[in-house]
Enzyme design. Structure first.
Site, PDB file in Angstrom:
ATOM      1  CB  CYS A 172      37.764   7.648 -20.179  1.00 59.30           C
ATOM      2  SG  CYS A 172      37.672   9.145 -19.187  1.00 59.30           S
TER       3      CYS A 172
ATOM      4  CB  CYS B  64      34.144   9.205 -19.766  1.00 56.75           C
ATOM      5  SG  CYS B  64      34.176   7.896 -18.534  1.00 56.75           S
TER       6      CYS B  64
ATOM      7  CB  CYS C 101      38.307   8.717 -15.359  1.00 58.50           C
ATOM      8  SG  CYS C 101      36.992   7.572 -15.785  1.00 58.50           S
TER       9      CYS C 101
ATOM     10  CE  LYS D 227       7.545  -0.064   4.846  1.00 58.85           C
ATOM     11  NZ  LYS D 227       8.241  -0.982   3.968  1.00 58.85           N
TER      12      LYS D 227
ATOM     13  CE  LYS E 278      11.603   0.493   5.584  1.00 59.06           C
ATOM     14  NZ  LYS E 278      12.782   0.573   4.760  1.00 59.06           N
TER      15      LYS E 278
ATOM     16  CB  CYS F 115      35.438  11.085 -14.956  1.00 58.69           C
ATOM     17  SG  CYS F 115      35.807  10.993 -16.711  1.00 58.69           S
TER      18      CYS F 115
ATOM     19  CD  GLU G 178      -1.826  -0.116   9.418  1.00 59.22           C
ATOM     20  OE1 GLU G 178      -1.420  -0.637   8.358  1.00 59.22           O
ATOM     21  OE2 GLU G 178      -2.706   0.748   9.463  1.00 59.22           O
TER      22      GLU G 178
ATOM     23  CG  ASP H 133      10.502  -7.186   3.515  1.00 56.28           C
ATOM     24  OD1 ASP H 133      10.250  -6.405   2.571  1.00 56.28           O
ATOM     25  OD2 ASP H 133      11.641  -7.602   3.768  1.00 56.28           O
TER      26      ASP H 133
ATOM     27  CE1 TYR I 101      -0.763  -1.364   2.592  1.00 56.72           C
ATOM     28  CE2 TYR I 101      -0.043  -3.529   3.324  1.00 56.72           C
ATOM     29  CZ  TYR I 101       0.063  -2.459   2.449  1.00 56.72           C
ATOM     30  OH  TYR I 101       0.991  -2.497   1.457  1.00 56.72           O
TER      31      TYR I 101
HETATM   32  S1  IVH Z   1       0.387   1.935   3.748  1.00 55.01           S
HETATM   33  C1  IVH Z   1      -0.094   5.791   1.532  1.00 55.01           C
HETATM   34  N1  IVH Z   1       0.591  -0.057   5.461  1.00 55.01           N
HETATM   35  O1  IVH Z   1       5.326  -0.466   2.575  1.00 55.01           O
HETATM   36  C2  IVH Z   1       0.133   4.547   2.323  1.00 55.01           C
HETATM   37  N2  IVH Z   1       2.120   0.012   3.621  1.00 55.01           N
HETATM   38  O2  IVH Z   1       6.880   2.102   1.941  1.00 55.01           O
HETATM   39  C3  IVH Z   1       0.785   3.463   1.530  1.00 55.01           C
HETATM   40  N3  IVH Z   1       3.687  -1.873   3.544  1.00 55.01           N
HETATM   41  O3  IVH Z   1       4.324   0.171  -0.733  1.00 55.01           O
HETATM   42  C4  IVH Z   1       1.118   2.210   2.173  1.00 55.01           C
HETATM   43  N4  IVH Z   1       2.932  -2.907   5.339  1.00 55.01           N
HETATM   44  O4  IVH Z   1       4.210  -2.239   0.126  1.00 55.01           O
HETATM   45  C5  IVH Z   1       1.089   0.517   4.345  1.00 55.01           C
HETATM   46  N5  IVH Z   1       0.616  -1.761   7.026  1.00 55.01           N
HETATM   47  C6  IVH Z   1       1.120  -1.207   5.912  1.00 55.01           C
HETATM   48  C7  IVH Z   1       2.197  -1.782   5.189  1.00 55.01           C
HETATM   49  C8  IVH Z   1       2.680  -1.129   4.051  1.00 55.01           C
HETATM   50  C9  IVH Z   1       3.812  -2.945   4.346  1.00 55.01           C
HETATM   51  C10 IVH Z   1       4.535  -1.603   2.354  1.00 55.01           C
HETATM   52  C11 IVH Z   1       3.764  -1.330   1.081  1.00 55.01           C
HETATM   53  C12 IVH Z   1       4.154   0.056   0.649  1.00 55.01           C
HETATM   54  C13 IVH Z   1       5.432   0.271   1.388  1.00 55.01           C
HETATM   55  C14 IVH Z   1       5.583   1.750   1.694  1.00 55.01           C
END
Ligand code: IVH
Length: 694
Positions: free
Chosen positions: A417, A438, A414, A123, A320, A432, A121, A125, A232
């Site tokens: 301090c 400090c 440091c 991800k 990522k 330090c 899926e 943002d 999701y």
């Molecule tokens: S699943 C236990 N699916 O990524 C599973 N997360 O690093 C929990 N996110 O907090 C999340 N797209 O905000 C899942 N298709 C997707 C996602 C997704 C974005 C974000 C979400 C989560 C973070 C996890």
């Protein structure tokens, strides 16, 4: 069309139903399918008529009425919502090799040679939300917060048109849907353009814009911003009627939730790689930001076997996208002093845009890193940022180096301090030696103490902590809880106080009774604290949130923990799975410092640390017992057995001692089985163990 004044209640109810259905249909066409069929004025006309009828018949307002989408202001802050199931995060990986490692670890855990199917899926943002439905009606919504407790954003979520207020057809009585709230790139640019024209502050990126829009106390403002969602995953459900992630998406679609059209089931590593490459290519042209791909084991029965680590599932990972890079110049190198005295070099950069975010600082990690890359003031460098991590310097461009440049000399005192800064053998950091004399360390320690995963006292921001420290109002964490008393005394004895040069907080510039009251309330709200948070707040070197939780689970109460630490029971610490010798030394040393014990005493006089109640099954026959696994198990893998035992309240140790209750002996067991026999510890076969736990 009949005048509203002439409608009978039956006709009014009928019409409200018709309008709600029509507008919901139009919302789906407009917001989800990008295929509007009503003109703006037709849509507005429906909205207006709906409002008029509701005004005359307030008793007939429907739960799915479009009028709920307009928002309203609440007076004070957000209420809190405790998640029935924690909202977890995901582990990150950055390469195909690491994805392969992840898949291998899944296979190893499940003891299978076949690759399970994965749902890939995009991800998104944005920021995650949880929406709770009871009998098909939306009843409440929350942000993720710290994963355990989020903020009540029910009113704000209602304004998002893609979110169904009523789910048609057959749904579980309790259904909590989770997903991501985001702002499309187009809506983000339009919003920023509008703000720029009005001379208002613009947002750095769509994610910030989405967060700023969703977390509005006045949900009318949320309603004006254009937010979108993708669903999701799920939280609490009364009956899970889906068997796989793919099946879940089919249900989501039938219920009217937007799901990402690019979600794709992958059956092989090759599928995963192809999909990754394709998304990388089309990433820039997508209408919303994505920062990677999430892979989830598709089969939920397998997900359940895999279970969870402390904060992340074993059955999912985030892959990522590679970091985004840019060229810029280093204007200066500064040395920051942290809570544990570590000196961290930071580069001040000529501000530069990296993938949509303006970057003006980068971490240089430590002394060796600067040497290794020969980073100097005045250098032109390549920097990168990946996800939320602090930007880093990748490399120097030597051909652009000024002729008069000199090597950077790391200070041996440091900068805060003046105490010696020394570097232990085989340590990467220079520290330090000033300890709490400090100011930098003392201040950082208080900042850590009030931070979100610790005492979470929002009213005490970094700036205020710094000011209060320098004015002698807050010298250490224990002072926080006596602040109100001391302030009261100052107020009552103003002349003495003025002689002393001190003023009560209300008289500070920019402060008033209200802000002072708010601060004390924020502090007093935290006079009860959970054990894991308290341990984390102490700021022991190497002890983060996961370790704090582990310690809380193993000791149950703070006194028990502290007594053992004062008695230097390092062996008991190391016996805990997940705590190594170096960490154990740091923990024990912390409790040998007079100063630390002093502060803890003062704190405990003011606050209550709750004992840790584990949500694991304490009725099980192995609850509270210490077990050791050895040899090869047949019916489950070692990791699976360990996780199972822990979920039943047992402690899993790595070696056999007289404190061990059971040793579970698999095939070809070696010295541990012998040791058990020698010490007279109970041994169980795998079969006997499974019978015992039922
Ligand atoms: S699943 C236990 N699916 O990524 C599973 N997360 O690093 C929990 N996110 O907090 C999340 N797209 O905000 C899942 N298709 C997707 C996602 C997704 C974005 C974000 C979400 C989560 C973070 C996890």
């Amino acid at each position: 069309m009949k005048n509203v004044n002439e409608l009978t209640p039956e006709e009014a109810a009928d019409e409200l139903r018709r309008i709600a259905a029509e507008m919901a249909k139009s919302d789906i066409a407009y917001y989800q399918n990008d295929d509007p069929y009503l003109t703006d004025s037709q849509y507005d006309e429906l909205k207006r008529r709906n409002e008029e009828i509701e005004k005359r018949f307030p008793g007939l307002i429907r739960p799915d009425s479009p009028s709920h989408r307009v928002g309203a202001a609440v007076k004070s802050g957000f209420a809190k919502i405790t998640h029935r199931f924690p909202m977890l995060s995901l582990g990150d990986v950055f390469s195909m090799e690491e994805v392969d490692d992840f898949i291998m670890s899944v296979k190893r855990f499940l003891n299978t040679a076949d690759m399970p199917a994965f749902m890939a899926e995009p991800k998104i943002d944005g920021l995650s939300f949880a929406a709770r439905y009871e009998k098909g009606r939306f009843v409440s919504g929350a942000t993720r917060g710290d994963g355990t407790v989020g903020e009540d954003i029910t009113a704000n979520l209602k304004t998002i048109r893609q979110l169904p207020l009523v789910i048609p057809g057959n749904v579980p009585d309790i259904l909590e849907i989770r997903g991501e709230v985001y702002m499309s790139k187009a809506d983000f640019f339009a919003l920023n353009e509008k703000y720029a024209a009005e001379n208002k502050k613009t947002f750095a990126n769509p994610r910030n814009a989405a967060a700023g829009s969703l977390r509005q106390l006045d949900s009318k403002i949320t309603a004006e911003r254009k937010l979108s969602i993708f669903a999701y995953t799920w939280g609490e459900v009364s009956e899970r009627v889906w068997k796989s992630q793919a099946d879940f998406f089919e249900h989501l679609k039938a219920w009217g939730f937007p799901t990402n059209p690019l979600n794709k089931l992958c059956l092989s590593l090759n599928d995963i790689e192809e999909n990754f490459k394709r998304l990388m290519e089309i990433r820039a042209s997508l209408p919303y930001d994505i920062d990677g791909i999430v892979y989830k084991v598709n089969d939920i029965a397998l997900q359940e076997r895999l279970g969870f680590l402390t904060r992340t599932p074993r059955w999912a990972i985030a892959h990522k996208f590679p970091a985004e890079q840019a060229l810029t110049k280093i204007n200066a190198i500064r040395i920051q002093v942290g809570r544990t005295g570590a000196l961290t070099p930071v580069a001040d950069l000529e501000p530069v845009n990296v993938g949509g975010v303006i970057v003006s600082h980068a971490t240089l990690h430590n002394e060796d890193e600067i040497k290794r890359k020969d980073i100097r003031v005045g250098d032109t460098v390549v920097i990168q940022r990946a996800g939320d991590v602090i930007p880093q310097v990748v490399k120097v461009l030597p051909e652009k180096r000024p002729a008069d440049s000199t090597e950077f000399e790391f200070p041996h005192v440091c900068p805060q301090c003046g105490a010696h800064a020394i570097r232990e053998e085989d340590e990467a950091v220079r520290r330090c030696t000033g300890g709490l004399s400090c100011p930098a360390q003392a201040i950082e320690r208080i900042i850590h103490f009030v931070s979100r995963d610790a005492f979470d006292i929002a009213g005490l921001g970094n700036k205020i902590v710094e000011e209060f420290y320098h004015e002698g109002i807050l010298k250490n964490p224990a002072d926080i809880f006596t602040l109100e008393k001391r302030n009261q005394a100052l107020r009552e004895d103003l002349f003495a106080a003025l002689d002393d040069g001190k003023i009560h907080l209300e008289a500070r510039e920019g402060w008033g009774k209200k802000s002072v009251d708010n601060l004390f309330k924020a502090i007093n709200d935290k006079r009860r604290i959970s054990l894991p948070r308290f341990i984390y707040a102490l700021g022991i070197r190497q002890v983060g949130t996961a370790t704090s939780l582990l310690l809380a689970k193993n000791y149950g109460s703070f006194n028990r923990f502290m007594d053992d630490m004062k008695n230097k029971e390092t062996a008991k610490l190391v016996a805990i799975d997940g705590i190594g010798p170096s960490m154990a030394t740091d923990i024990v040393e912390f409790f040998q410092e007079r100063h630390n014990l002093n502060i803890i005493d003062k704190l405990l006089a003011e606050i209550t640390v709750e004992d840790y109640i584990d949500d694991t099954d304490y009725d099980s026959p192995i609850a509270g017992k210490t077990v050791v696994f050895t040899g090869t198990l047949q019916r489950m893998t070692r990791s699976e057995a360990k996780a199972k035992a822990q979920s039943l309240g047992a402690k899993v140790a790595g070696s056999v001692s007289k404190n061990t209750d059971y040793v579970i002996v698999g095939a070809d067991a070696g010295s541990k089985a012998a040791k058990a026999a020698e010490l007279g510890v109970n041994t169980l076969s795998e079969e006997e163990f499974l019978n015992l736990i039922g």
